[in-house]
Design an enzyme around this catalytic site. Structure first.
Site, PDB file in Angstrom:
ATOM      1  N   CYS A   1      14.179  10.398   6.587  1.00 32.12           N
ATOM      2  CA  CYS A   1      14.050   9.988   7.985  1.00 32.12           C
ATOM      3  C   CYS A   1      15.356  10.204   8.727  1.00 32.12           C
ATOM      4  O   CYS A   1      15.357  10.500   9.905  1.00 32.12           O
ATOM      5  CB  CYS A   1      13.596   8.547   8.073  1.00 32.12           C
ATOM      6  SG  CYS A   1      14.489   7.476   6.965  1.00 32.12           S
TER       7      CYS A   1
ATOM      8  N   VAL B   1       2.012   7.026  13.684  1.00 27.64           N
ATOM      9  CA  VAL B   1       1.315   5.946  12.966  1.00 27.64           C
ATOM     10  C   VAL B   1       2.020   4.611  13.226  1.00 27.64           C
ATOM     11  O   VAL B   1       1.373   3.581  13.443  1.00 27.64           O
ATOM     12  CB  VAL B   1       1.240   6.254  11.453  1.00 27.64           C
ATOM     13  CG1 VAL B   1       0.705   5.060  10.678  1.00 27.64           C
ATOM     14  CG2 VAL B   1       0.343   7.470  11.208  1.00 27.64           C
ATOM     15  N   GLY B   2       3.351   4.636  13.262  1.00 24.80           N
ATOM     16  CA  GLY B   2       4.108   3.405  13.520  1.00 24.80           C
ATOM     17  C   GLY B   2       3.744   2.792  14.853  1.00 24.80           C
ATOM     18  O   GLY B   2       3.594   1.577  14.985  1.00 24.80           O
TER      19      GLY B   2
ATOM     20  N   GLU C   1      10.493  16.005  14.612  1.00 28.62           N
ATOM     21  CA  GLU C   1      10.901  15.793  13.223  1.00 28.62           C
ATOM     22  C   GLU C   1      10.150  16.784  12.337  1.00 28.62           C
ATOM     23  O   GLU C   1       8.921  16.843  12.357  1.00 28.62           O
ATOM     24  CB  GLU C   1      10.564  14.365  12.786  1.00 28.62           C
ATOM     25  CG  GLU C   1      10.957  14.102  11.349  1.00 28.62           C
ATOM     26  CD  GLU C   1      10.764  12.654  10.928  1.00 28.62           C
ATOM     27  OE1 GLU C   1       9.632  12.136  11.043  1.00 28.62           O
ATOM     28  OE2 GLU C   1      11.744  12.042  10.481  1.00 28.62           O
TER      29      GLU C   1
ATOM     30  N   GLU D   1      10.097   1.472  10.491  1.00 28.09           N
ATOM     31  CA  GLU D   1      11.186   2.411  10.216  1.00 28.09           C
ATOM     32  C   GLU D   1      10.563   3.794  10.312  1.00 28.09           C
ATOM     33  O   GLU D   1       9.773   4.184   9.452  1.00 28.09           O
ATOM     34  CB  GLU D   1      11.746   2.102   8.827  1.00 28.09           C
ATOM     35  CG  GLU D   1      13.181   2.507   8.686  1.00 28.09           C
ATOM     36  CD  GLU D   1      13.308   3.858   8.060  1.00 28.09           C
ATOM     37  OE1 GLU D   1      13.300   4.857   8.832  1.00 28.09           O
ATOM     38  OE2 GLU D   1      13.373   3.936   6.828  1.00 28.09           O
TER      39      GLU D   1
ATOM     40  N   GLY E   1       7.268   5.287   7.999  1.00 34.17           N
ATOM     41  CA  GLY E   1       6.465   6.499   8.068  1.00 34.17           C
ATOM     42  C   GLY E   1       6.646   7.176   9.404  1.00 34.17           C
ATOM     43  O   GLY E   1       7.706   7.071  10.035  1.00 34.17           O
ATOM     44  N   SER E   2       5.621   7.889   9.839  1.00 31.09           N
ATOM     45  CA  SER E   2       5.738   8.696  11.049  1.00 31.09           C
ATOM     46  C   SER E   2       5.701   7.834  12.311  1.00 31.09           C
ATOM     47  O   SER E   2       5.129   6.744  12.326  1.00 31.09           O
ATOM     48  CB  SER E   2       4.605   9.722  11.086  1.00 31.09           C
ATOM     49  OG  SER E   2       3.363   9.057  11.129  1.00 31.09           O
ATOM     50  N   THR E   3       6.305   8.351  13.361  1.00 29.32           N
ATOM     51  CA  THR E   3       6.378   7.607  14.620  1.00 29.32           C
ATOM     52  C   THR E   3       4.984   7.362  15.196  1.00 29.32           C
ATOM     53  O   THR E   3       4.696   6.276  15.695  1.00 29.32           O
ATOM     54  CB  THR E   3       7.276   8.357  15.619  1.00 29.32           C
ATOM     55  OG1 THR E   3       8.616   8.321  15.113  1.00 29.32           O
ATOM     56  CG2 THR E   3       7.260   7.712  16.995  1.00 29.32           C
TER      57      THR E   3
ATOM     58  N   LYS F   1       0.874  -1.184   0.000  1.00 32.18           N
ATOM     59  CA  LYS F   1       0.000   0.000   0.000  1.00 32.18           C
ATOM     60  C   LYS F   1       0.907   1.229   0.000  1.00 32.18           C
ATOM     61  O   LYS F   1       1.444   1.628   1.023  1.00 32.18           O
ATOM     62  CB  LYS F   1      -0.895  -0.014   1.252  1.00 32.18           C
ATOM     63  CG  LYS F   1      -2.185   0.716   1.118  1.00 32.18           C
ATOM     64  CD  LYS F   1      -2.253   2.185   1.362  1.00 32.18           C
ATOM     65  CE  LYS F   1      -1.557   2.917   2.397  1.00 32.18           C
ATOM     66  NZ  LYS F   1      -1.286   4.333   1.964  1.00 32.18           N
TER      67      LYS F   1
HETATM   68  P1  NAI Z   1       2.249   8.807   7.732  1.00 29.70           P
HETATM   69  O1  NAI Z   1       3.032   8.020   8.715  1.00 29.70           O
HETATM   70  O2  NAI Z   1       0.847   9.178   8.074  1.00 29.70           O
HETATM   71  O3  NAI Z   1       2.190   8.016   6.318  1.00 29.70           O
HETATM   72  C1  NAI Z   1       3.080   6.999   5.930  1.00 29.70           C
HETATM   73  C2  NAI Z   1       2.290   5.829   5.351  1.00 29.70           C
HETATM   74  O4  NAI Z   1       1.444   5.296   6.361  1.00 29.70           O
HETATM   75  C3  NAI Z   1       1.363   6.186   4.186  1.00 29.70           C
HETATM   76  O5  NAI Z   1       1.334   5.119   3.270  1.00 29.70           O
HETATM   77  C4  NAI Z   1       0.012   6.323   4.861  1.00 29.70           C
HETATM   78  O6  NAI Z   1      -1.072   6.095   3.980  1.00 29.70           O
HETATM   79  C5  NAI Z   1       0.100   5.236   5.902  1.00 29.70           C
HETATM   80  N1  NAI Z   1      -0.802   5.401   7.045  1.00 29.70           N
HETATM   81  C6  NAI Z   1      -1.205   6.564   7.621  1.00 29.70           C
HETATM   82  N2  NAI Z   1      -2.039   6.302   8.645  1.00 29.70           N
HETATM   83  C7  NAI Z   1      -2.165   4.958   8.725  1.00 29.70           C
HETATM   84  C8  NAI Z   1      -2.888   4.071   9.581  1.00 29.70           C
HETATM   85  N3  NAI Z   1      -3.647   4.521  10.576  1.00 29.70           N
HETATM   86  N4  NAI Z   1      -2.780   2.742   9.374  1.00 29.70           N
HETATM   87  C9  NAI Z   1      -1.987   2.266   8.385  1.00 29.70           C
HETATM   88  N5  NAI Z   1      -1.297   3.041   7.549  1.00 29.70           N
HETATM   89  C10 NAI Z   1      -1.368   4.376   7.715  1.00 29.70           C
HETATM   90  O7  NAI Z   1       3.094  10.116   7.385  1.00 29.70           O
HETATM   91  P2  NAI Z   1       2.545  11.477   6.728  1.00 29.70           P
HETATM   92  O8  NAI Z   1       1.265  11.873   7.391  1.00 29.70           O
HETATM   93  O9  NAI Z   1       2.546  11.329   5.260  1.00 29.70           O
HETATM   94  O10 NAI Z   1       3.697  12.493   7.128  1.00 29.70           O
HETATM   95  C11 NAI Z   1       3.669  13.175   8.389  1.00 29.70           C
HETATM   96  C12 NAI Z   1       5.037  13.220   8.995  1.00 29.70           C
HETATM   97  O11 NAI Z   1       5.501  11.915   9.248  1.00 29.70           O
HETATM   98  C13 NAI Z   1       6.123  13.837   8.143  1.00 29.70           C
HETATM   99  O12 NAI Z   1       6.134  15.216   8.203  1.00 29.70           O
HETATM  100  C14 NAI Z   1       7.356  13.224   8.733  1.00 29.70           C
HETATM  101  O13 NAI Z   1       7.733  13.909   9.896  1.00 29.70           O
HETATM  102  C15 NAI Z   1       6.901  11.837   9.123  1.00 29.70           C
HETATM  103  N6  NAI Z   1       7.278  10.854   8.087  1.00 29.70           N
HETATM  104  C16 NAI Z   1       8.419  10.134   8.268  1.00 29.70           C
HETATM  105  C17 NAI Z   1       8.843   9.255   7.290  1.00 29.70           C
HETATM  106  C18 NAI Z   1      10.086   8.452   7.450  1.00 29.70           C
HETATM  107  O14 NAI Z   1      10.653   7.986   6.473  1.00 29.70           O
HETATM  108  N7  NAI Z   1      10.546   8.208   8.647  1.00 29.70           N
HETATM  109  C19 NAI Z   1       8.118   9.086   6.025  1.00 29.70           C
HETATM  110  C20 NAI Z   1       6.896   9.862   5.948  1.00 29.70           C
HETATM  111  C21 NAI Z   1       6.524  10.719   6.951  1.00 29.70           C
HETATM  112 MG    MG Z   2      -0.319  10.881   8.272  1.00 20.43          MG
END
Ligand code: NAI
Ligand code: MG
Length: 506
Positions: free
Chosen positions: A309, A257-258, A406, A275, A253-255, A200
């Site tokens: 990240c 959501v992780g 972050e 990660e 992704g974000s901490t 996804k």
């Molecule tokens: P996010 O963590 O919400 O999104 C990353 C992925 O998770 C996307 O595919 C999204 O559709 C999915 N996702 C979101 N909510 C979910 C849930 N409840 N259950 C399952 N999957 C879910 O990150 P977002 O909102 O795009 O970015 C916000 C902040 O997060 C950024 O500003 C950054 O600080 C951080 N981030 C860190 C990343 C990294 O590589 N460590 C990558 C992306 C964002």
């Molecule tokens: Mg998000």
């Protein structure tokens, strides 16, 4: 036309055709319509304009995809192929992705706002190399033999071994910062290990994952082994995590959501690797070679527009070289040419979205309100593009949001230090633990920092360099488990132990 917007006539005919195509989900080896009728508007962040639409898949689509992956794992050929057979298929995938390099890189640049040089290097070339690297692992997955003693059964003779088996169906959820690159970090080890996968991609950047699905079909990967469902995180992503047919979740992704994904996966005792975010420190010692340290730390924060990240977002410079280093980085920041991803003279494109732009600007504003000083950048560019100037903040304090959280944008928070004990305490003063770097010519100092940094990766005289062969993962709030290297294979296999009682032949 807005000169900060991509000139889409620069795209090849095939890239333009791809963007204009009707996009569908890839499930069970076929492109299929989503059960849900909703769509996601895919935006070019240089202009804010829609460039494509993809299905907003939902729970029913995820169920279909997991069912296909389940069937491919439980009764399909993939996990039963020999290592050399899987190796050959992965090499084929790599060759075909390489053939499609120009188109994939163009699509990725339009969608993610990153230059063609960046998308070619990190989304295409590195992915091709990683598929080849993991093809090599497919023939090298094995357990160990042991010599058991079993002391409570005197006189008994035993033989023992471990075997590594594929973990099963993998649910992969990826972010938008390096869209295809991150997806292949998940697909390649899963396939090498004999797993099947439902991917996804991030809702902002779904296009190259679907384009990769075409490559999967072309390569003749058996149906159901790779499935791609585009959709939002709260719906499609959450359904994938909750699905009982998935054995392992691999998330970047974000901490926040992780953490919720880890909790949901743990409810079903699913395996998971996370990660997550970072706030990585870069320390420049007084003896550092500044010809390397100045451009190196500048790229440590500004590479990928700071949307990394492991971005080096906190800089600590020794008092003796502080002015020189800050001046040097500021000069680089001011010279980075902001512009559309497709223009050959662009150094840095926009951020992924207007929302991300506003989020980053808010961190700058709140830092300034708390007393930080802007020595370079600090602003957006006018117009609909999501541009933020490369920014350096000094006079920051550990309590400020721009130092603690972050930002995921091109914003560096810099401070000076005098004592070793002081700098290591401040460098480690973060809830994150992804990466850390030190710039010095003193071997003893470098080794001291290697031991002292609380981080998953330590860089010496460089920052943010990742390699296929080197495991990458975080400690503290930066994640659990590793990607890349042989560790990625361990995370996609389970260990089965075997004990056999031996008798003398009769
Ligand atoms: P996010 O963590 O919400 O999104 C990353 C992925 O998770 C996307 O595919 C999204 O559709 C999915 N996702 C979101 N909510 C979910 C849930 N409840 N259950 C399952 N999957 C879910 O990150 P977002 O909102 O795009 O970015 C916000 C902040 O997060 C950024 O500003 C950054 O600080 C951080 N981030 C860190 C990343 C990294 O590589 N460590 C990558 C992306 C964002
Ligand atoms: Mg998000």
């Amino acid at each position: 036309m807005n000169s900060l917007a991509n000139d889409l006539s620069r795209l090849s005919a095939s890239s333009r055709r791809y963007l204009a195509a009707r996009h569908r989900l890839f499930i069970g080896g076929e492109f299929v319509d989503s059960v849900a009728q909703d769509e996601i508007s895919v935006i070019d962040p240089t202009s804010g304009e829609q460039v494509a639409r993809v299905p907003a898949g939902g729970e029913a689509d995820i169920d279909r995809a997991v069912t296909a992956a389940r069937k491919a794992f439980d009764s399909g050929p993939w996990p039963r192929l020999t290592g050399p057979q899987r190796e050959r298929m992965l090499l084929r995938l790599a060759d075909l992705l390489e053939t499609a390099a120009e188109e994939v890189s163009q699509i990725e640049s339009v969608n993610s706002g990153r230059t063609l040089v960046a998308t070619k290097a990190f989304d295409v070339d590195l992915s091709v190399d990683y598929l080849r690297y993991m093809a090599g692992w497919a023939t090298k997955i094995h357990g160990q033999t042991m010599n058991p003693s079993v002391p409570y059964l005197p006189g008994g003779k035993f033989f023992a071994m471990t075997v590594r088996e594929p973990v099963g169906v993998v649910g992969a959820i990826t972010p938008w910062n390096v869209p295809l690159g991150q997806a292949i970090w998940k697909v390649a080890p899963a396939l090498a290990a004999g797993c099947t996968i439902v991917l996804k991609p991030a809702e902002q950047t779904p296009l190259t994952a679907l384009r990769f699905a075409q490559v999967v079909a072309e390569a003749g990967i058996p149906e159901g082994v790779v499935n791609v469902v585009t959709g939002y995180g709260e719906t499609a992503g959450a359904a994938l995590v909750a699905h009982p047919g998935v054995e392992k979740i691999s998330f970047t992704g974000s901490t926040g959501v992780g953490r919720s994904i880890g909790a949901a996966a743990a409810q079903q005792l699913k395996r998971f690797t996370l990660e997550l975010g970072g706030k990585s420190p870069m320390v420049v010692m007084g003896d550092a070679d500044l010809d390397i340290a100045i451009p190196g730390t500048a790229m440590g924060i500004f590479a990928n527009h700071g949307q990394n990240c492991c971005a080096g977002s906190r800089l600590f410079v020794h008092d003796s070289v502080y002015e020189k280093v800050i001046d040097g980085i500021a000069r680089i920041a001011r010279n980075l040419k902001l512009g559309p991803a497709l223009s050959p003279d662009t150094d840095m494109g926009p951020l992924i979205s207007k929302a991300q732009q506003q989020r980053v600007l808010e961190y700058i504003r709140s830092g300034v309100a708390d007393g930080a000083r802007v020595v370079a950048g600090g602003n957006e560019l006018p117009g609909p593009g999501a541009y933020v100037q490369p920014t350096i903040l000094t006079d920051v304090r550990p309590s400020m949001n721009c130092v603690r959280e972050e930002i995921f944008g091109p914003v560096l928070a810099a401070t000076r230090f005098r004592e070793l004990g002081e700098v290591i305490e401040r460098a480690n003063e973060t809830t994150f633990g992804l990466g850390a770097s030190v710039w010095t010519q003193n071997l003893d100092l470098a080794h001291w920092f290697i031991r002292q940094f609380k981080a998953g990766t330590v860089w010496i005289n460089t920052h943010g360099v990742l390699d296929l062969a080197v495991p990458f993962g975080g400690i503290k709030q930066s994640g659990i488990g590793h990607e890349l290297g042989g560790e990625a294979i361990n995370h996609h296999t389970t260990l089965k132990s075997v004990l056999a009682s031996l008798r003398e032949p009769r």
